[in-house]
Design an enzyme around this catalytic site. Structure first.
Site, PDB file in Angstrom:
ATOM      1  N   CYS A 114      12.092  -1.193  22.129  1.00  0.00           N
ATOM      2  CA  CYS A 114      13.017  -0.377  21.326  1.00  0.00           C
ATOM      3  C   CYS A 114      13.418   0.909  22.030  1.00  0.00           C
ATOM      4  O   CYS A 114      14.331   1.600  21.564  1.00  0.00           O
ATOM      5  CB  CYS A 114      12.391  -0.040  19.991  1.00  0.00           C
ATOM      6  SG  CYS A 114      11.797  -1.485  19.135  1.00  0.00           S
ATOM      7  N   HIS A 254      14.300   6.118  16.328  1.00  0.00           N
ATOM      8  CA  HIS A 254      14.391   4.646  16.331  1.00  0.00           C
ATOM      9  C   HIS A 254      14.220   4.153  14.894  1.00  0.00           C
ATOM     10  O   HIS A 254      13.298   4.560  14.186  1.00  0.00           O
ATOM     11  CB  HIS A 254      13.306   4.077  17.241  1.00  0.00           C
ATOM     12  CG  HIS A 254      13.123   2.612  17.091  1.00  0.00           C
ATOM     13  ND1 HIS A 254      14.182   1.732  17.067  1.00  0.00           N
ATOM     14  CD2 HIS A 254      11.999   1.855  16.912  1.00  0.00           C
ATOM     15  CE1 HIS A 254      13.721   0.503  16.902  1.00  0.00           C
ATOM     16  NE2 HIS A 254      12.411   0.556  16.798  1.00  0.00           N
ATOM     17  N   ASN A 284      15.363  -3.317  11.906  1.00  0.00           N
ATOM     18  CA  ASN A 284      14.974  -2.823  13.223  1.00  0.00           C
ATOM     19  C   ASN A 284      15.693  -3.669  14.279  1.00  0.00           C
ATOM     20  O   ASN A 284      15.369  -4.842  14.446  1.00  0.00           O
ATOM     21  CB  ASN A 284      13.451  -2.932  13.370  1.00  0.00           C
ATOM     22  CG  ASN A 284      12.951  -2.463  14.718  1.00  0.00           C
ATOM     23  OD1 ASN A 284      13.728  -2.229  15.641  1.00  0.00           O
ATOM     24  ND2 ASN A 284      11.640  -2.332  14.834  1.00  0.00           N
TER      25      ASN A 284
HETATM   26  N1  ACO Z   1       5.987  -9.331   2.163  1.00  0.00           N
HETATM   27  C1  ACO Z   1       4.947  -9.194   1.359  1.00  0.00           C
HETATM   28  N2  ACO Z   1       3.724  -8.843   1.803  1.00  0.00           N
HETATM   29  C2  ACO Z   1       3.586  -8.626   3.119  1.00  0.00           C
HETATM   30  C3  ACO Z   1       4.644  -8.764   4.014  1.00  0.00           C
HETATM   31  C4  ACO Z   1       5.890  -9.132   3.495  1.00  0.00           C
HETATM   32  N3  ACO Z   1       6.972  -9.295   4.266  1.00  0.00           N
HETATM   33  N4  ACO Z   1       4.212  -8.473   5.251  1.00  0.00           N
HETATM   34  C5  ACO Z   1       2.918  -8.175   5.135  1.00  0.00           C
HETATM   35  N5  ACO Z   1       2.527  -8.270   3.852  1.00  0.00           N
HETATM   36  C6  ACO Z   1       1.192  -8.042   3.293  1.00  0.00           C
HETATM   37  C7  ACO Z   1       0.109  -8.174   4.316  1.00  0.00           C
HETATM   38  O1  ACO Z   1      -0.248  -9.514   4.498  1.00  0.00           O
HETATM   39  C8  ACO Z   1      -0.987  -7.361   3.691  1.00  0.00           C
HETATM   40  O2  ACO Z   1      -1.632  -8.145   2.739  1.00  0.00           O
HETATM   41  P1  ACO Z   1      -3.243  -8.131   2.654  1.00  0.00           P
HETATM   42  O3  ACO Z   1      -3.583  -6.713   2.306  1.00  0.00           O
HETATM   43  O4  ACO Z   1      -3.502  -9.128   1.602  1.00  0.00           O
HETATM   44  O5  ACO Z   1      -3.700  -8.516   4.021  1.00  0.00           O
HETATM   45  C9  ACO Z   1      -0.238  -6.260   2.936  1.00  0.00           C
HETATM   46  O6  ACO Z   1       1.113  -6.714   2.823  1.00  0.00           O
HETATM   47  C10 ACO Z   1      -0.248  -4.927   3.644  1.00  0.00           C
HETATM   48  O7  ACO Z   1       0.027  -5.140   5.011  1.00  0.00           O
HETATM   49  P2  ACO Z   1       0.102  -3.960   6.044  1.00  0.00           P
HETATM   50  O8  ACO Z   1       0.337  -4.516   7.413  1.00  0.00           O
HETATM   51  O9  ACO Z   1      -1.049  -3.029   5.865  1.00  0.00           O
HETATM   52  O10 ACO Z   1       1.392  -3.225   5.494  1.00  0.00           O
HETATM   53  P3  ACO Z   1       2.005  -1.892   5.987  1.00  0.00           P
HETATM   54  O11 ACO Z   1       2.132  -0.972   4.872  1.00  0.00           O
HETATM   55  O12 ACO Z   1       1.353  -1.405   7.251  1.00  0.00           O
HETATM   56  O13 ACO Z   1       3.488  -2.354   6.369  1.00  0.00           O
HETATM   57  C11 ACO Z   1       4.736  -2.907   8.333  1.00  0.00           C
HETATM   58  C12 ACO Z   1       3.664  -3.348   7.349  1.00  0.00           C
HETATM   59  C13 ACO Z   1       6.028  -2.754   7.573  1.00  0.00           C
HETATM   60  C14 ACO Z   1       4.877  -3.971   9.409  1.00  0.00           C
HETATM   61  C15 ACO Z   1       4.358  -1.560   8.949  1.00  0.00           C
HETATM   62  O14 ACO Z   1       3.037  -1.602   9.421  1.00  0.00           O
HETATM   63  C16 ACO Z   1       5.246  -1.163  10.075  1.00  0.00           C
HETATM   64  O15 ACO Z   1       6.418  -0.872   9.897  1.00  0.00           O
HETATM   65  N6  ACO Z   1       4.701  -1.079  11.316  1.00  0.00           N
HETATM   66  C17 ACO Z   1       5.466  -0.673  12.452  1.00  0.00           C
HETATM   67  C18 ACO Z   1       6.303  -1.797  12.893  1.00  0.00           C
HETATM   68  C19 ACO Z   1       7.289  -1.332  13.903  1.00  0.00           C
HETATM   69  O16 ACO Z   1       7.812  -0.259  13.835  1.00  0.00           O
HETATM   70  N7  ACO Z   1       7.535  -2.212  14.832  1.00  0.00           N
HETATM   71  C20 ACO Z   1       8.536  -2.004  15.765  1.00  0.00           C
HETATM   72  C21 ACO Z   1       8.100  -1.138  16.878  1.00  0.00           C
HETATM   73  S1  ACO Z   1       9.290  -1.058  17.971  1.00  0.00           S
HETATM   74  C22 ACO Z   1       9.606  -2.433  18.936  1.00  0.00           C
HETATM   75  O17 ACO Z   1       9.524  -2.343  20.137  1.00  0.00           O
HETATM   76  C23 ACO Z   1      10.038  -3.732  18.337  1.00  0.00           C
END
Ligand code: ACO
Length: 328
Positions: A114, A254, A284
């Site tokens: 990214c 980003h 994203n």
């Molecule tokens: N729908 C419903 N539930 C979901 C989903 C979904 N799409 N995805 C995950 N969950 C569940 C998980 O399984 C978990 O359930 P569990 O507690 O029973 O295990 C629960 O939701 C919480 O999951 P977390 O991973 O703790 O959720 P979080 O609040 O951290 O949000 C997210 C997840 C959105 C991915 C967040 O961590 C995030 O944005 N991380 C950064 C990602 C990012 O920016 N990536 C790009 C970087 S840049 C690049 O180079 C591509």
């Protein structure tokens, strides 16, 4: 007097097909409510099966060149950031060079996740400042829908396709790119990567059965590192130019997750209303994300001449980068 670089024009292209959170509810166990609350994303665009990265990069590049008022044959260099190139080789930048008719340009791809567009803009800045090149096309483009595992709710709801472009050239006034910063930490590669298709896991029937040709991400860990490193990059470029977060007129982080953007702005001291957000419409889009936001912010009048604009990115690698601009 030393030369200063400036962004001479911007452009974006997103494919027409809109995929809403409600559409994704039909594919995986998720909900619009969960996606909006945890990420801020409402919809994203996906290319169709025939469309490659260079096709959408071409559309955005034409707009950026028109806006900058320069022809493709005036380009000295094309730098294209992507993790979803047309081919493993040659560079998508070379495909784009031909499509554009940019006959006088050198061209290369860079893989910085990214941070791809900001890495490109920062490299272009050095070439302009030294006088080596005068006009450089910086492209961030992704067709992430091609590497999304539509069975994995942890990743398939987050990403979208698009192209964002900035033409970098010499500044003709006091404004311009004031400071740049780039960093990387390769110790956490497997937090965010596509394991298959390279020399580590070449494409085989087994690698495809094991679903190695899709994005794998440890979202929670990526989140924490992203906030820390985007704060670092923001502070570095602000310090170097003698500014603080309060001086920023428009902040374009980003567009990965609303909560990451708000956490970074708070820690850097940029008021919430200065944070530009279009993540809700596009998701994203990795290397394209800052380009999509920058172009929209310029066209809708959010960015005005004289504004101090802070761009900051974080991506796979991990890589992170910042660029501080006095807009003209
Ligand atoms: N729908 C419903 N539930 C979901 C989903 C979904 N799409 N995805 C995950 N969950 C569940 C998980 O399984 C978990 O359930 P569990 O507690 O029973 O295990 C629960 O939701 C919480 O999951 P977390 O991973 O703790 O959720 P979080 O609040 O951290 O949000 C997210 C997840 C959105 C991915 C967040 O961590 C995030 O944005 N991380 C950064 C990602 C990012 O920016 N990536 C790009 C970087 S840049 C690049 O180079 C591509």
């Amino acid at each position: 007097m030393a030369k200063r670089a400036q962004i001479l024009g911007t452009g974006l292209y997103v494919p027409p097909d809109v995929v809403t959170n409600f559409d994704l509810e039909k594919l995986v166990d998720t909900s619009d409510e969960w996606i909006v609350e945890r990420t801020g994303i409402r919809e994203r665009r996906f290319v169709d099966g025939e469309t490659a990265a260079s096709d959408i990069a071409l559309e955005a590049s034409r707009v950026a060149l028109d806006t900058a008022g320069i022809g493709p044959d005036e380009l000295d260099l094309i730098i294209l950031g992507t993790v979803t190139p047309d081919y493993v080789f040659p560079a998508t930048a070379c495909v784009l060079q031909d499509l554009l008719g940019a006959r006088n340009a050198a061209a290369f791809d860079l893989s910085a996740g990214c941070s791809g567009l900001l890495y490109g803009i920062n490299i272009a800045t050095q070439f302009v400042e030294t006088g080596k090149f005068e006009k450089i096309l910086c492209v961030g483009v992704e067709t992430l829908s091609k590497i999304l595992d539509m069975n994995d709710r942890n990743t398939c709801v987050l990403f979208g396709d698009g192209a964002g472009v900035a033409v970098v050239g010499e500044s003709t006034d006091d404004a311009g790119i004031l400071s740049t910063y780039m960093k990387a930490d390769g110790s956490l590669v497997d937090m965010l990567y596509m394991p298959g298709g390279g020399s580590r896991n070449p494409s085989t029937y087994e690698s495809i059965d094991a679903r190695l040709h899709y994005i794998k991400m440890e979202g929670r860990e990526v989140f924490k590192v992203a906030v820390r490193m985007m704060v670092e990059a923001s502070n570095k470029v602000l310090d170097e130019a003698g500014y603080s977060g309060e001086d920023v007129d428009v902040f374009i982080p980003h567009q990965a997750n609303m909560r990451i953007m708000e956490a970074v702005a708070k820690r850097v001291g940029v008021p919430r209303e200065k944070v530009y957000v279009n993540l809700d419409k596009y998701g994203n889009t990795s290397a394209a994300s800052i380009g999509l936001a920058l172009d929209e912010a310029v066209r809708d009048g959010t960015i005005e001449p004289g504004h101090l604009v802070l761009l900051v990115a974080f991506g796979a690698g991990f890589t992170w980068a910042g660029t501080l601009i006095r807009w003209s």
